[in-house]
Write an enzyme that holds these catalytic residues in place. Structure first.
Site, PDB file in Angstrom:
ATOM      1  N   ALA A  52      19.890 -23.996  -6.311  1.00  0.00           N
ATOM      2  CA  ALA A  52      19.929 -22.542  -6.318  1.00  0.00           C
ATOM      3  C   ALA A  52      18.626 -22.004  -5.745  1.00  0.00           C
ATOM      4  CB  ALA A  52      20.144 -22.015  -7.735  1.00  0.00           C
ATOM      5  N   GLU A  81      17.248 -10.618  -2.181  1.00  0.00           N
ATOM      6  CA  GLU A  81      18.039  -9.860  -3.147  1.00  0.00           C
ATOM      7  C   GLU A  81      19.238 -10.639  -3.655  1.00  0.00           C
ATOM      8  OE1 GLU A  81      18.843  -5.959  -1.226  1.00  0.00           O
ATOM      9  OE2 GLU A  81      17.779  -5.268  -3.000  1.00  0.00           O
ATOM     10  N   ASN A 111       0.857  -1.183   0.000  1.00  0.00           N
ATOM     11  CA  ASN A 111       0.000   0.000   0.000  1.00  0.00           C
ATOM     12  C   ASN A 111       0.895   1.236   0.000  1.00  0.00           C
ATOM     13  OD1 ASN A 111      -2.683  -0.804  -0.113  1.00  0.00           O
ATOM     14  ND2 ASN A 111      -2.787  -1.225   2.082  1.00  0.00           N
ATOM     15  N   THR A 113      20.940 -14.679  -4.937  1.00  0.00           N
ATOM     16  CA  THR A 113      20.794 -16.079  -5.304  1.00  0.00           C
ATOM     17  C   THR A 113      21.806 -16.884  -4.499  1.00  0.00           C
ATOM     18  OG1 THR A 113      20.080 -15.533  -7.536  1.00  0.00           O
ATOM     19  CG2 THR A 113      20.901 -17.765  -7.166  1.00  0.00           C
ATOM     20  N   VAL A 114      21.344 -17.931  -3.844  1.00  0.00           N
ATOM     21  CA  VAL A 114      22.190 -18.756  -2.995  1.00  0.00           C
ATOM     22  C   VAL A 114      22.337 -20.129  -3.634  1.00  0.00           C
ATOM     23  CG1 VAL A 114      22.447 -19.826  -0.727  1.00  0.00           C
ATOM     24  CG2 VAL A 114      21.483 -17.522  -0.919  1.00  0.00           C
ATOM     25  N   LYS A 147      26.796 -17.074  -2.076  1.00  0.00           N
ATOM     26  CA  LYS A 147      25.741 -16.058  -2.132  1.00  0.00           C
ATOM     27  C   LYS A 147      26.155 -14.974  -3.117  1.00  0.00           C
ATOM     28  CE  LYS A 147      23.139 -12.854   0.797  1.00  0.00           C
ATOM     29  NZ  LYS A 147      22.871 -12.430   2.191  1.00  0.00           N
ATOM     30  N   ASP A 166      18.318  -7.085   9.799  1.00  0.00           N
ATOM     31  CA  ASP A 166      17.231  -7.813   9.142  1.00  0.00           C
ATOM     32  C   ASP A 166      17.023  -9.179   9.797  1.00  0.00           C
ATOM     33  OD1 ASP A 166      15.217  -8.301   7.288  1.00  0.00           O
ATOM     34  OD2 ASP A 166      16.597  -9.112   5.789  1.00  0.00           O
ATOM     35  N   SER A 174       0.308   5.091  -0.272  1.00  0.00           N
ATOM     36  CA  SER A 174      -0.673   6.170  -0.364  1.00  0.00           C
ATOM     37  C   SER A 174      -0.137   7.417   0.327  1.00  0.00           C
ATOM     38  CB  SER A 174      -2.002   5.734   0.261  1.00  0.00           C
ATOM     39  OG  SER A 174      -1.842   5.451   1.633  1.00  0.00           O
TER      40      SER A 174
END
Length: 586
Positions: free
Chosen positions: A393, A398, A148, A400-401, A410, A499, A150
């Site tokens: 894979a 974000e 969303n 590709t492993v 990675k 993260d 807005s």
């Protein structure tokens, strides 16, 4: 099962600037059908200068709501006459919030009066859930992630256990309001978004702050920098170009993280800012690159409108989710995760490793590319439902492993949606940080994989393989407590993970002590600010909410473990409570 006669819902919207009413007619409110109809009438408030003035917006709503409701009622009567004199409407749906209190009260009063006049039920709709549901309805996606974007809000939602969960959101202001603050600095009239989009077409890239914290984001820093850039003599066109490239890349990155976290292969877009061509282009590119499907409704359903209120109102009415007049008070802080989702299956998707099992859907399994001929919507990407979970894979948020012989390689591959200069900088910086902080965490006693090789210029890291499952696959309380203790340890050492989602915790279940590893420190950084530590905990909480069935008890367990393990927990937990109270509806 389809109805034997059409269902007709009158919807009324007025959360801020759009005085809008609509009539929705369908034989089956649970899915999109060829014979359904939506007619929308909107009178938009346009301030003479600056942003939205609440008093002026309420005055506009007071004058315009009766007119647009009358138009919608007339259309409902005409449609009823076509069907041989059926009842004009079956229910009245209205936006209960979030929004400006004075505007919402005017809408609620009109809805109550209309429902009483026709002697039909009243349905109270959450405005932000309506943005999500109109995309889900018209795309016929089973269970998408929703972005969303807005004026007053910016968040990513996903469905789990009977509610839409907030997976990530802005930590300061809505994306549209943030852009409007910049354009007001330039003396431009409201709304500012279309003006920035127009000027950006003649601009060149300009570096600005880029702030993503897990799946949350912040716009205050970039807006201040954009104002300063203009004041320092940078070309307005370049600042507008840089502003769009950074802000929309932040939203797209967070959307990709949400797809990875939930295992969903479907994304829908909602909100007025979603009309921006560059934002839609970025999201479509991201989904195409990762093999997901993307849907953006046509513009009339993106800006604030009563059509989406009527469509969701029909689903709620069919589910028996109506509201008594005496209980129909508005809620200007009405969060989407407060809404019991009564109108859909309890679980429409289940993540299993890196594959996705989607629930039943009336649509076929074909890949849909380009624009649907029915409207101006966008459908891009490949459906990833049939991909095996046992592959060498794996596509993360974000990177590709590749897993081979106990080694994990990675690669932060270039993201096509981001400007090349921005993308190159982020991949290089995050690769360096991931290497450094992974090793630093090991030094302070937190299990992490051993780093075997790193090449920041190529975005390449090579690790030993650790664990046999993600925390997402086994969110046991003992694991959650261990993760909280790990976070306390690195915070005491002066850095954050950045993260710490359930995807970024690996568990070695075969070991006698259930060893838990933290991975993917690419968004981490060194800091001594308790609020930064609190953001780590907030991201962890959100990921539990989006992936675990008993998230409330798990979050409580994590909080207790952190308090015990941290050398100074109170400033962090105080900051966490402040972050949780910010909400985009305060």
């Amino acid at each position: 099962m389809a109805r034997s006669r059409p269902l007709r819902i009158l919807g009324i919207e007025g959360t801020a600037w759009a005085a809008s009413a609509a009539v929705f007619e369908t034989t089956d409110p649970t899915r999109r059908t060829d014979d359904e109809r939506v007619e929308i009438y909107t009178d938009a408030y346009e301030p003479d200068s600056g942003g939205i003035h609440p008093r002026e917006a309420a005055e506009h709503m007071h004058e315009s709501i009766p007119e647009v409701v009358a138009q919608a009622r007339e259309t409902a009567r005409e449609w009823a006459d076509e069907r041989g004199g059926d009842d004009a409407i079956d229910a009245v749906a209205f936006s209960r919030g979030p929004g400006l209190g004075p505007c919402l009260r005017i809408v609620a009063t009109a809805a109550r009066a209309t429902a009483q006049r026709f002697d039909v039920p009243l349905v109270g709709v959450n405005h932000m859930v309506a943005h999500l549901e109109i995309g889900r309805h018209r795309s016929e996606f089973a269970s998408p992630v929703c972005l969303n974007a807005s004026g007053a809000n910016a968040h990513v939602l996903g469905y789990r256990n009977g509610r839409y969960r907030v997976l990530g959101e802005t930590m300061d202001t809505g994306v549209g309001n943030a852009i409007d603050k910049f354009t007001r600095h330039l003396g431009w009239s409201h709304p500012g978004g279309p003006k920035v989009e127009a000027r950006a077409k003649d601009g060149e890239f300009l570096d600005l702050p880029y702030v993503v914290k897990g799946m949350d984001f912040s716009f205050s820093g970039i807006m201040s920098a954009a104002k300063q850039a203009v004041d320092s003599g940078e070309a307005v066109e370049d600042v507008c170009f840089g502003l769009q490239e950074h802000v929309f890349a932040m939203l797209t990155e967070v959307s990709e993280r949400a797809l990875s976290l939930t295992g969903s292969g479907q994304l829908v877009l909602g909100g007025g800012v979603a009309q921006n061509e560059r934002l839609r282009e970025m999201l479509a590119s991201m989904c195409e690159q990762r093999g997901a499907e993307f849907y953006a409704p046509e513009p009339r359903f993106l800006r604030d409108n009563a059509g989406m209120i009527a469509v969701l109102g029909a689903k709620m009415y069919e589910a028996g989710d109506t509201i008594a007049i005496e209980d129909s008070r508005i809620d200007s802080n009405f969060r989407p995760d407060q809404v019991p989702v009564t109108w859909r299956e309890e679980e429409d998707w289940t993540a299993d490793g890196d594959s996705v099992r989607l629930g039943t859907s009336s649509r076929d399994d074909s890949v849909r590319l380009g624009s649907d001929s029915r409207d101006d919507s966008v459908r891009l990407g490949n459906d990833s439902r049939n991909k095996s979970a046992h592959v060498d894979a794996l596509q993360g948020a974000e990177a590709t492993v590749t897993i081979e012989d106990g080694t994990v390689t990675k690669r932060r591959n270039p993201r096509a949606y981001r400007h090349e200069r921005l993308d190159s900088r982020l991949r290089r910086e995050r690769t360096r940080l991931e290497a450094r902080l992974t090793s630093q965490a090991r030094r302070v006693g937190v299990p992490t994989p051993i780093l075997e090789d790193v090449d920041p210029e190529r975005g390449l890291l090579v690790f030993e393989r650790v664990g046999d499952a993600d925390l997402r696959d086994d969110p046991a309380e003992r694991h959650v407590r261990a993760v909280a203790r790990h976070l306390a340890t690195i915070h005491d050492a002066g850095f954050v993970h950045g993260d710490p989602t359930t995807r970024n915790v690996r568990i070695e279940r075969a070991a006698s002590d259930d060893r838990r590893y933290l991975i993917d420190f690419g968004l981490g950084y060194f800091t001594d600010d308790p609020e930064d530590y609190a953001m780590d905990l907030h991201v962890f909480d959100q990921s539990l909410t989006g992936t675990a069935d008993n998230s409330e008890s798990l979050i409580a367990a994590a909080r207790g473990a952190y308090r015990t393990a941290s050398s100074a927990p109170e400033p962090v937990l105080d900051s966490l409570r402040e972050i949780e109270g910010r909400g985009r509806y305060q």
